[in-house]
Structure formats: structure tokens, C-alpha cells
Motif scaffolding. Structure first.
Motif, short mmCIF file in Angstrom:
data_model
loop_
_atom_site.label_atom_id
_atom_site.label_comp_id
_atom_site.label_asym_id
_atom_site.label_seq_id
_atom_site.Cartn_x
_atom_site.Cartn_y
_atom_site.Cartn_z
N LEU A 95 0.83 -1.20 0.00
CA LEU A 95 0.00 0.00 0.00
C LEU A 95 0.87 1.25 0.00
O LEU A 95 0.61 2.21 -0.75
CB LEU A 95 -0.93 0.01 1.21
CG LEU A 95 -1.77 1.28 1.40
CD1 LEU A 95 -2.58 1.61 0.16
CD2 LEU A 95 -2.68 1.14 2.62
N ALA A 96 1.90 1.26 0.84
CA ALA A 96 2.80 2.42 0.87
C ALA A 96 3.49 2.61 -0.47
O ALA A 96 3.63 3.75 -0.96
CB ALA A 96 3.84 2.23 1.98
N ALA A 97 3.90 1.52 -1.09
CA ALA A 97 4.55 1.60 -2.40
C ALA A 97 3.58 2.10 -3.46
O ALA A 97 3.94 2.91 -4.32
CB ALA A 97 5.11 0.23 -2.79
N SER A 98 2.33 1.63 -3.40
CA SER A 98 1.31 2.09 -4.36
C SER A 98 1.05 3.58 -4.21
O SER A 98 0.95 4.31 -5.21
CB SER A 98 0.01 1.31 -4.15
OG SER A 98 0.18 -0.07 -4.37
N MET A 99 0.94 4.04 -2.97
CA MET A 99 0.70 5.46 -2.73
C MET A 99 1.88 6.30 -3.21
O MET A 99 1.69 7.39 -3.77
CB MET A 99 0.43 5.70 -1.24
CG MET A 99 -0.88 5.09 -0.75
SD MET A 99 -1.16 5.33 1.03
CE MET A 99 -1.36 7.11 1.10
N ALA A 100 3.10 5.80 -3.01
CA ALA A 100 4.28 6.54 -3.46
C ALA A 100 4.30 6.66 -4.99
O ALA A 100 4.60 7.73 -5.54
CB ALA A 100 5.55 5.85 -2.97
N TRP A 101 3.97 5.57 -5.68
CA TRP A 101 3.96 5.59 -7.14
C TRP A 101 2.87 6.53 -7.67
O TRP A 101 3.10 7.32 -8.59
CB TRP A 101 3.77 4.18 -7.68
CG TRP A 101 3.69 4.10 -9.18
CD1 TRP A 101 2.61 3.83 -9.95
CD2 TRP A 101 4.76 4.33 -10.10
NE1 TRP A 101 2.92 3.87 -11.28
CE2 TRP A 101 4.24 4.18 -11.41
CE3 TRP A 101 6.12 4.67 -9.95
CZ2 TRP A 101 5.03 4.34 -12.55
CZ3 TRP A 101 6.90 4.83 -11.10
CH2 TRP A 101 6.35 4.66 -12.38
N VAL A 102 1.67 6.44 -7.09
CA VAL A 102 0.57 7.30 -7.52
C VAL A 102 0.89 8.76 -7.23
O VAL A 102 0.59 9.65 -8.04
CB VAL A 102 -0.75 6.87 -6.85
CG1 VAL A 102 -1.85 7.92 -7.06
CG2 VAL A 102 -1.20 5.52 -7.37
#
Length: 453
Positions: free
Chosen positions: A80-87
């Protein structure tokens, strides 16, 4: 936390802390989204609406909890943290061009911050699990009897409902998919024994089931699939089957009466579906094949065409790594703006959250999103199995409830615009966080028992 021989929901006095006050405020916000829908989302002072108020105040609670690092300690939290960083990276590059639209589109993943807030407040005080279940029990007890009337008003009297000031949205607008997900969640909550429904509650649930199932394929599946799975797991499949037989008998009797009295009215546009028994049958047939309903087939056809365009542009095209970014209106670019009729709000997303993420964040975004969902469901199913093996029935049923609720939202989001907005998006991410937090508390409780035993 109560052990397996005691009810999971204990009568405790809620401490007057910032986290507890925020949790009460969040319960109010989530209830507003469920009961009122889109109109409630515009409560506030633009661009700071009630959802953003809950988000920003929740970040303060997260920072004060001293549990930020702990909330990242699971595989779903990492993805989730990685997804938020990419978005966030893809959004920042689009803000200069598209402004507030870029931020609005990014909430499909950026609302994931609610998950971290929920995890943190549960780790800070595990008794809040009981508080949340108590709040939800009150919500389920009020929502089911009220929603058939609210949904009927929203659908049949839409032209008479006043609009929110400066919003362009009616005060009351509850979407069939939103109703179906909460109906599924409340039904599973009752099936697992966390709520004892009255016959009026059950009658209202049955009536709502028929209405939302006749309104769309996604809403129908969002209710049926998780409820049937939960019934099988808890050994109540026969009870659900008997209820289904009653529903089918009522539906086919209504179809007979309808055929006798004459043909039903056509829906006002391709975007609208009539709420009647024949439409329910058409939705079932159209889900698994070709139905005789031109409207049901046309909505399925344009979705498939749009999804194929997105696949060609990203998975097999030049936007593989980056996607198209956030802020761009996908319907305008791909030529699907008019498919739902001019009487509806402007279309922005392709009625499938997975395709939305692929189109805007590219294949890396879709991979991270898929990894998040798979790891989260894996976490929940493993905890459910462990709790059942140890005889901790209350824990296992709690995990089943959360998993089925999230599954319902995912199914709805696969057929419609759901997680992209706050009405269901905030519910979704809070449930994701609630699942992670309860599993972490369960593991800590099990480790403590092992050391003391």
C-alpha cells in the motif's frame, strides 16, 4: 481483548482521547456516505469537504499515536505504501497541467492513508476493535430498515430532490452498488452472529436485495458472492438457500403479474435501469451470456470496448510504464463521454477500478495494486484459518466479516465507479486498515498467550 470463550464485543467505557473522538467522527462520516450518498460528500467548504476533514484530522491522530512504523509492519502495508508513493509521483507530474482534477483522480489510491490511520489507532488501543464493532452494529441496525425507502426515493423521485448548494449533486443519491456492498456487509455481520436481526430487518434486507439486484449486474454480484461464501464458511448455507427460494418465488410471481398487466416502461436512457423483476432476470442472464435486454447488453459492450483500448495503450502500448497520469479525462480521450447520456454527470473513469489504475498508473501501478489485494486477502485467510484451528471462533468470524465486506466492494468496483470516490473509497480503505489492524492485534494476543502459557 476477549478470549475465545467470551464475546468479542465487550461493554467498555470509551476513553476520551483524540483517537476515540476521531473514531466517533469517522463513524459519522461513513454513516453519512452510506445513508445519503453523493450529496453528503459535498458537505464542507470547497475544496475541503467532509472526507478531507476526516483524512487530515486522521493524519494528526496517526502522528500522535506513535504507531506509524508499526503500521507498516505487514506485507499489505508495504504494498500500500509503495502504491501510494507511485501514484503520488504520477500525480505530481500532472498537477501543473490538470490542477485539482489530478488530485481528485489520485484518491483512488491516496485515500489508502485511512488504512494506516485505522491500523495505528488499533495498535494504540486494541479495545477499539470492540468499539468499532459496536458502532457497526448500530449502523447495521439502522441502515437496513431505512435503505429501501432511501433507495426508492433516490431512484424514483430524483427529479424532485434538491441539489446541494454549488455542488451540482442532489442532496440524496444512493447508488445501487453502494447499497449492495453495505447490504452484503450487514448480512454477513448477522450471519456470523454479531447481530441478531428482527423479522422487519430481514424483510427490509430481502426487499433491498431485489431492488439493487435488478438495478445492475455488479450490484447483484457484490451482494450474492460474499454472502454465499460467508454462509458456506459458517455452515448456514441452507438458511441462505431457503431465503433465496423465497426471493425467487416473489420475483417470478411479480414477473407473471407484470406480464399480465402489460409491458414495463422503458428506462429513460441507456444509463438507467428500471427496478423490476424482469430486469433482475436480464441482469443474471447478461452476466453469464447474452440476454434479450438491449440496454443490459449495450452497457456491457461499451465497457469491454473501453477496457480493450486501455489494454492496447498500456499493457501492449506506449504507456506501459507510466500510464496516462492523473487528471486527464479518460472518457473524453477515448471517445466514451456520451455513452451514459447527457442527463448524467460527466464520465471520467472506465467503470472498473483495475482498469482505472492501469490507465492512470501504468503496469507498475496495476502490479502494486494486485500485490496489495492478494497479500491482504492472504493475510486475512491465513488469520481466519489459524483462529478456526485454535478454536477462537469470534476471531475467525471477525476476519470472515471484514474479508467478505472488502470482497463485495472489489466486485462492485469491477463493474462500476466505486473506489474512485469517497462514498465507497473511504469505506474500502478503512476496512483494509481494520483487517490489517485486527490481524496484528490477534497475532500479538496469540504471542502473549504463548509466552504466558
Amino acid at each position: 481483548m476477549a478470549d475465545s470463550s467470551q464475546p468479542l464485543r465487550t461493554a467498555i467505557a470509551r476513553s476520551d482521547t483524540l483517537g476515540d473522538r476521531w473514531l466517533l467522527f469517522l463513524a459519522f462520516v461513513l454513516s453519512g456516505y452510506a445513508f445519503i450518498g453523493k450529496g453528503f460528500a459535498y458537505v464542507g467548504f470547497p475544496p475541503l469537504f467532509v472526507g478531507e476533514m476526516a483524512y487530515l484530522s486522521g493524519v494528526v491522530v496517526l502522528l500522535r499515536s506513535r504507531c506509524i512504523v508499526s503500521s507498516l509492519a505487514t506485507l499489505p502495508s508495504f504494498f500500500l505504501a509503495a502504491s501510494m508513493a507511485w501514484v503520488l509521483l504520477r500525480t505530481v507530474t500532472s498537477v501543473q497541467t490538470y490542477g485539482i482534477d489530478a488530485l481528485r483522480d489520485s484518491v483512488v489510491v491516496m485515500y489508502g492513508g485511512f488504512a494506516f490511520i485505522i491500523v495505528a489507532i488499533l495498535l494504540e488501543d486494541p479495545r477499539r476493535i470492540d468499539t468499532i464493532l459496536r458502532y457497526y452494529g448500530r449502523f447495521a441496525g439502522a441502515f437496513i430498515p431505512a435503505i429501501p425507502f432511501l433507495f426508492a426515493i433516490s431512484h424514483f423521485l430524483a427529479d424532485y430532490i434538491p441539489e446541494m448548494p454549488n455542488a451540482g449533486a442532489p442532496i440524496l443519491e444512493v447508488r445501487s452498488g453502494e447499497v449492495a456492498t453495505h447490504l452484503a456487509g450487514a448480512s454477513v455481520f448477522a450471519l456470523i452472529g454479531f447481530y441478531r436481526p428482527s423479522w422487519r430487518w430481514i424483510l427490509a434486507a430481502v426487499a433491498t436485495t431485489v431492488m439493487v439486484a435488478s438495478h445492475g449486474r455488479g450490484a447483484m454480484l457484490a451482494f450474492v458472492v460474499p454472502v454465499v461464501l460467508a454462509a458456506i464458511v459458517v455452515g448456514k448455507a441452507r438458511a441462505v438457500a431457503r431465503t433465496a427460494v423465497v426471493i425467487l418465488a416473489v420475483v417470478f410471481a411479480a414477473i407473471t403479474v407484470q406480464s399480465t398487466l402489460g409491458e414495463r416502461r422503458s428506462a429513460p436512457s441507456t444509463a438507467e435501469r428500471s427496478i423490476d423483476p424482469q430486469q433482475l432476470v436480464d441482469n443474471v442472464v447478461s452476466t453469464f451470456g447474452q440476454s434479450g435486454n438491449a440496454q443490459a447488453e449495450s452497457t456491457k459492450e461499451w465497457r469491454l470496448q473501453w477496457w480493450n483500448i486501455i489494454l492496447a495503450d498500456t499493457l501492449f502500448g506506449p504507456k506501459f510504464w507510466t500510464g496516462r497520469g492523473f487528471g486527464l479525462n479518460l472518457a473524453d480521450v477515448d471517445g466514451f463521454q456520451d455513452v451514459e447520456g447527457r442527463d448524467r454527470p460527466k464520465l471520467r473513469s472506465p467503470h472498473n477500478v483495475h482498469m482505472t489504475i492501469l490507465a492512470r498508473a501504468g503496469v507498475p501501478g496495476l502490479v502494486l495494486w494486485s500485490a496489495l489485494l492478494l497479500s491482504w486477502f492472504g493475510l486475512m485467510l491465513r488469520a481466519l484459518y489459524t483462529a478456526r484451528r485454535r478454536g477462537q471462533v469470534e476471531w475467525s468470524r471477525l476476519f470472515l466479516f471484514v474479508a467478505c465486506y472488502v470482497l463485495s466492494i472489489i466486485i462492485d468496483a469491477t463493474f462500476d465507479v466505486a473506489i474512485e470516490g469517497p462514498m465507497i473509497g473511504i469505506w474500502f480503505w478503512c476496512l483494509i486498515g481494520f483487517g490489517i489492524g485486527t490481524v496484528m492485534v490477534f497475532r500479538a494476543d496469540s504471542a502473549t498467550r504463548a509466552r504466558s502459557g
